[in-house]
Design a protein around this motif. Sequence first.
Motif, PDB file in Angstrom:
ATOM      1  N   ASN A   1       1.054  -0.897   0.135  1.00  0.00           N
ATOM      2  CA  ASN A   1      -0.311   0.176  -0.102  1.00  0.00           C
ATOM      3  C   ASN A   1       0.615   1.372   0.153  1.00  0.00           C
ATOM      4  N   SER A   2       1.055   1.692  -0.799  1.00  0.00           N
ATOM      5  CA  SER A   2       2.003   2.830  -1.487  1.00  0.00           C
ATOM      6  C   SER A   2       2.028   3.734  -2.621  1.00  0.00           C
TER       7      SER A   2
ATOM      8  N   PHE B   1      -7.751  -0.207  -0.753  1.00  0.00           N
ATOM      9  CA  PHE B   1      -5.716  -0.444  -0.824  1.00  0.00           C
ATOM     10  C   PHE B   1      -5.304   1.069  -0.698  1.00  0.00           C
ATOM     11  N   VAL B   2      -6.094   1.628  -1.509  1.00  0.00           N
ATOM     12  CA  VAL B   2      -5.728   3.223  -1.416  1.00  0.00           C
ATOM     13  C   VAL B   2      -6.102   3.537  -0.186  1.00  0.00           C
TER      14      VAL B   2
ATOM     15  N   ASN C   1      -5.740   2.660   2.479  1.00  0.00           N
ATOM     16  CA  ASN C   1      -5.395   1.580   3.681  1.00  0.00           C
ATOM     17  C   ASN C   1      -3.572   1.908   3.499  1.00  0.00           C
ATOM     18  N   VAL C   2      -2.698   3.248   2.316  1.00  0.00           N
ATOM     19  CA  VAL C   2      -1.404   4.202   2.154  1.00  0.00           C
ATOM     20  C   VAL C   2      -1.318   4.308   3.216  1.00  0.00           C
TER      21      VAL C   2
ATOM     22  N   TYR D   1       0.667   2.632   5.893  1.00  0.00           N
ATOM     23  CA  TYR D   1       1.842   1.155   4.830  1.00  0.00           C
ATOM     24  C   TYR D   1       3.027   1.419   6.166  1.00  0.00           C
TER      25      TYR D   1
ATOM     26  N   PRO E   1      -7.175  -5.908   0.554  1.00  0.00           N
ATOM     27  CA  PRO E   1      -6.997  -4.869   0.567  1.00  0.00           C
ATOM     28  C   PRO E   1      -5.195  -4.016   1.442  1.00  0.00           C
ATOM     29  N   ASN E   2      -5.592  -3.990   3.053  1.00  0.00           N
ATOM     30  CA  ASN E   2      -5.077  -3.355   3.693  1.00  0.00           C
ATOM     31  C   ASN E   2      -3.175  -4.754   3.937  1.00  0.00           C
TER      32      ASN E   2
END
Length: 422
Positions: A57-58, A93-94, A96-97, A100, A373-374
């Motif tokens: 997640n980056s 996913f986004v 959870n950036v 990270y 997602p995370n």
Amino acid sequence: MRSIAVIGGGITGVTTAYALVKRGFAVTVFEKNRYAAMETSYANGGQLSASNAEVWNSWSTILHGMQWMMRPDAPLLVNPKPSWHKLSWFAEFVANVPHYKRNTIETTRLAIAARQYLFDWAEQEQIDFDLKRQGILHFYRSRAGFEHAGRVSKLLAAGGLPRRAVTPEEMRAIEPTLKGQFYGGYFTESDASGDIHKYSNGLAAAAERSGACFLWNRDVVAVRHAGQTIEIDAEELPGSTAPQTLTFDGVVICAGVHSRKLAAALGDRLNVYPVKGYSITVPLTDEQSQQAAPNVSLLDDETKLVSSRFAGHSAGSEGSDRLRVAGTAEFNGYNRDIRADRIKPLVDWVQANFPEINTRQVIPWAGLRPMMPNMMPRVGRGRHGNVYYNTGHGHLGWTLSAATAEMVAGIMMENGVDSSKV
């Protein structure tokens, strides 16, 4: 004695069954294949890699994914055809950036704990799985990649994992067979490699010796929460006339990419997405290939490919000398096709880095990683008190499995799903 069903006979299901039966539970494992670990746990990269604990997640991952979208040989490939499942997964996913760093540190801690459990269990149960405790070498062709690895190393250190930077000269001392020009690398001496399929089957046999019941060729077609019990409808494959209904005090879902559907039936949302990975196994049948193949497990961060050497007994046998190369991530739904254009980069990687290995014969494989997602596994209770989850481990299934198995078994004891209660 409390009866617990474990759905799934891959590495997470087998480790969960082992952890539960050792605590005195009456464990029954449902597995639709004839043997343990026949899907995602069959032919992965073979690494027990706490050093690969960095979550994806980056913003750099997202940027690379967009750049690679039209390249069939890209390390990360996304089928642009939309689906609600895919869109919701990427949205989370986004989201959870920002987590990270925290999630990378926590994954590192889990991996270190799991590694020791796996080693201890193998020693106690005398499981032969081609273990090599020779570390894992990450290598980088560019300064940017090497400097990013330095920043990741600080997070790994915060999670308790030491690894050291190495020069190209030191890299060749660690693994003399590696060819090419490199900027530098990082070496994690405490990491290891081995054959996940052999380990899973060995631990399944150990769980059976301790009293666990494995129902092979049993496809779970329905699971229901029925108050104080769980009802499971399972049909025997191939071609039974009607499913058989069995009742248990509790259930643990360890069904990989199938966990999402089972969770929905139990009233839980589990946004696992199937992320396809590929591998090739190269039999090292001639002396030149055996001399040219690496002994230290490797991770090429630019191509996102890993390699592990499995040393066995005789050519042509299950334990014969062979090299496993694995990697790539493909977001293409539940598609299990083995694509030639996705296998070719793995063969090319062997030829580029180890040109003296004979690649005339390679065995291709593809499996679906269950990814949250995370990038963190789902471990613990569901909506109902007798429903538990140990799934969604993504690309670190073997690396994390023993720790999460111990976690879910401990939670079940604490929450009253206790084998001492009659």
